[in-house]
Motif scaffolding. Sequence first.
Motif, PDB file in Angstrom:
ATOM      1  N   VAL A 116      47.332   1.047 -19.503  1.00 30.44           N
ATOM      2  CA  VAL A 116      46.474  -0.094 -19.214  1.00 30.44           C
ATOM      3  C   VAL A 116      45.009   0.270 -19.409  1.00 30.44           C
ATOM      4  CG1 VAL A 116      48.103  -1.151 -17.612  1.00 30.44           C
ATOM      5  CG2 VAL A 116      46.409   0.451 -16.747  1.00 30.44           C
ATOM      6  N   GLN A 117      44.223  -0.725 -19.756  1.00 33.75           N
ATOM      7  CA  GLN A 117      42.775  -0.568 -19.867  1.00 33.75           C
ATOM      8  C   GLN A 117      42.150  -1.516 -18.861  1.00 33.75           C
ATOM      9  OE1 GLN A 117      41.183  -1.608 -23.685  1.00 33.75           O
ATOM     10  NE2 GLN A 117      39.130  -0.871 -23.173  1.00 33.75           N
ATOM     11  N   MET A 118      41.243  -0.994 -18.023  1.00 35.77           N
ATOM     12  CA  MET A 118      40.587  -1.809 -17.012  1.00 35.77           C
ATOM     13  C   MET A 118      39.605  -2.773 -17.669  1.00 35.77           C
ATOM     14  SD  MET A 118      42.085   0.553 -15.300  1.00 35.77           S
ATOM     15  CE  MET A 118      41.345   2.070 -15.737  1.00 35.77           C
ATOM     16  N   ASP A 119      39.659  -4.021 -17.208  1.00 30.30           N
ATOM     17  CA  ASP A 119      38.785  -5.058 -17.773  1.00 30.30           C
ATOM     18  C   ASP A 119      37.553  -5.304 -16.908  1.00 30.30           C
ATOM     19  OD1 ASP A 119      40.577  -5.396 -19.849  1.00 30.30           O
ATOM     20  OD2 ASP A 119      41.649  -7.036 -18.850  1.00 30.30           O
ATOM     21  N   GLU A 120      37.558  -4.838 -15.651  1.00 30.72           N
ATOM     22  CA  GLU A 120      36.425  -5.045 -14.745  1.00 30.72           C
ATOM     23  C   GLU A 120      36.239  -3.815 -13.874  1.00 30.72           C
ATOM     24  OE1 GLU A 120      36.991  -8.497 -12.326  1.00 30.72           O
ATOM     25  OE2 GLU A 120      37.146  -9.852 -14.020  1.00 30.72           O
ATOM     26  N   GLY A 121      35.100  -3.762 -13.191  1.00 34.36           N
ATOM     27  CA  GLY A 121      34.838  -2.719 -12.211  1.00 34.36           C
ATOM     28  C   GLY A 121      34.128  -1.516 -12.788  1.00 34.36           C
ATOM     29  N   ASP A 122      34.057  -0.443 -11.974  1.00 32.68           N
ATOM     30  CA  ASP A 122      33.363   0.780 -12.380  1.00 32.68           C
ATOM     31  C   ASP A 122      34.046   1.469 -13.552  1.00 32.68           C
ATOM     32  OD1 ASP A 122      31.623   0.334 -10.313  1.00 32.68           O
ATOM     33  OD2 ASP A 122      32.645   1.680  -8.909  1.00 32.68           O
ATOM     34  N   CYS A 123      35.327   1.287 -13.695  1.00 30.42           N
ATOM     35  CA  CYS A 123      36.091   1.965 -14.740  1.00 30.42           C
ATOM     36  C   CYS A 123      36.362   1.053 -15.940  1.00 30.42           C
ATOM     37  CB  CYS A 123      37.406   2.475 -14.165  1.00 30.42           C
ATOM     38  SG  CYS A 123      37.181   3.708 -12.879  1.00 30.42           S
ATOM     39  N   LYS A 124      35.550   0.038 -16.128  1.00 33.40           N
ATOM     40  CA  LYS A 124      35.756  -0.904 -17.228  1.00 33.40           C
ATOM     41  C   LYS A 124      35.779  -0.142 -18.552  1.00 33.40           C
ATOM     42  CE  LYS A 124      34.015  -5.102 -19.315  1.00 33.40           C
ATOM     43  NZ  LYS A 124      33.033  -6.165 -19.269  1.00 33.40           N
ATOM     44  N   GLY A 125      36.832  -0.436 -19.360  1.00 30.54           N
ATOM     45  CA  GLY A 125      36.966   0.219 -20.657  1.00 30.54           C
ATOM     46  C   GLY A 125      37.787   1.500 -20.604  1.00 30.54           C
ATOM     47  N   ARG A 126      38.016   2.079 -19.431  1.00 33.35           N
ATOM     48  CA  ARG A 126      38.813   3.311 -19.295  1.00 33.35           C
ATOM     49  C   ARG A 126      40.281   2.937 -19.276  1.00 33.35           C
ATOM     50  NH1 ARG A 126      35.968   7.646 -16.425  1.00 33.35           N
ATOM     51  NH2 ARG A 126      37.834   8.807 -16.957  1.00 33.35           N
ATOM     52  N   ASP A 127      41.125   3.885 -19.705  1.00 33.78           N
ATOM     53  CA  ASP A 127      42.553   3.610 -19.707  1.00 33.78           C
ATOM     54  C   ASP A 127      43.323   4.721 -19.017  1.00 33.78           C
ATOM     55  OD1 ASP A 127      42.458   5.653 -21.526  1.00 33.78           O
ATOM     56  OD2 ASP A 127      43.175   4.494 -23.214  1.00 33.78           O
ATOM     57  N   GLY A 128      44.582   4.411 -18.703  1.00 30.81           N
ATOM     58  CA  GLY A 128      45.480   5.372 -18.067  1.00 30.81           C
ATOM     59  C   GLY A 128      46.862   4.761 -17.971  1.00 30.81           C
ATOM     60  N   TRP A 129      47.812   5.575 -17.579  1.00 32.45           N
ATOM     61  CA  TRP A 129      49.209   5.120 -17.463  1.00 32.45           C
ATOM     62  C   TRP A 129      49.517   4.787 -16.026  1.00 32.45           C
ATOM     63  CZ3 TRP A 129      52.463   4.315 -21.528  1.00 32.45           C
ATOM     64  CH2 TRP A 129      52.065   4.803 -22.775  1.00 32.45           C
ATOM     65  N   ALA A 130      50.150   3.641 -15.813  1.00 32.00           N
ATOM     66  CA  ALA A 130      50.594   3.202 -14.487  1.00 32.00           C
ATOM     67  C   ALA A 130      52.076   2.881 -14.554  1.00 32.00           C
ATOM     68  CB  ALA A 130      49.812   1.946 -14.057  1.00 32.00           C
ATOM     69  N   LEU A 131      52.707   2.873 -13.428  1.00 31.81           N
ATOM     70  CA  LEU A 131      54.092   2.450 -13.382  1.00 31.81           C
ATOM     71  C   LEU A 131      54.193   0.991 -13.818  1.00 31.81           C
ATOM     72  CD1 LEU A 131      55.261   3.988  -9.999  1.00 31.81           C
ATOM     73  CD2 LEU A 131      55.974   4.687 -12.284  1.00 31.81           C
TER      74      LEU A 131
END
Length: 172
Positions: free
Chosen positions: A152-167
Amino acid sequence: MSNEENSNQTEEAVSAAATAAPANDAKTAGANFLSSLLELKEKNPKVFFGAAGAVVALLVIVMVSGGDDKGELQGPVMKNLVVGQKYVLKSANAYDPGATVRLVPVPGAMEAYDDTEEADRSSSCQHIAQGTPVTILALQDMYGKKNAFAKVQMDEGDCKGRDGWALGIDVQ
């Protein structure tokens, strides 16, 4: 007094005696039963306490046996995830609104997750607040389960644009 009045009084007396008789019979039957139990307790305590234990055991069995309602447990439902669609992060295992969703750099790293390290908790963009809007970039099957992990890639917040794997179940 006339004969009619006497017959009415006699009928009332008979009906009153008839209603009192069953009540008296029940009282005497209860008293007789109680006295026979007390007599059994005095004469043969092993039989008395064995019978009392059997009655208690039957009551426990009836209470523990439960009903025959075999309804299925309802839990979180896995959505059909689609790459490129927008979703929000929601932890399937937490009712606390302040709980976070863990993101890892590689799918499958959840098994090795150890929450005891403080440095792991304070590093950026690994614990994302629930309700954060995300876009799915990729899906990964694992252990025979389809779409077990979602990149997933975050669309809002402090981590906007960052990605990572989630369940996959944490992406709603």
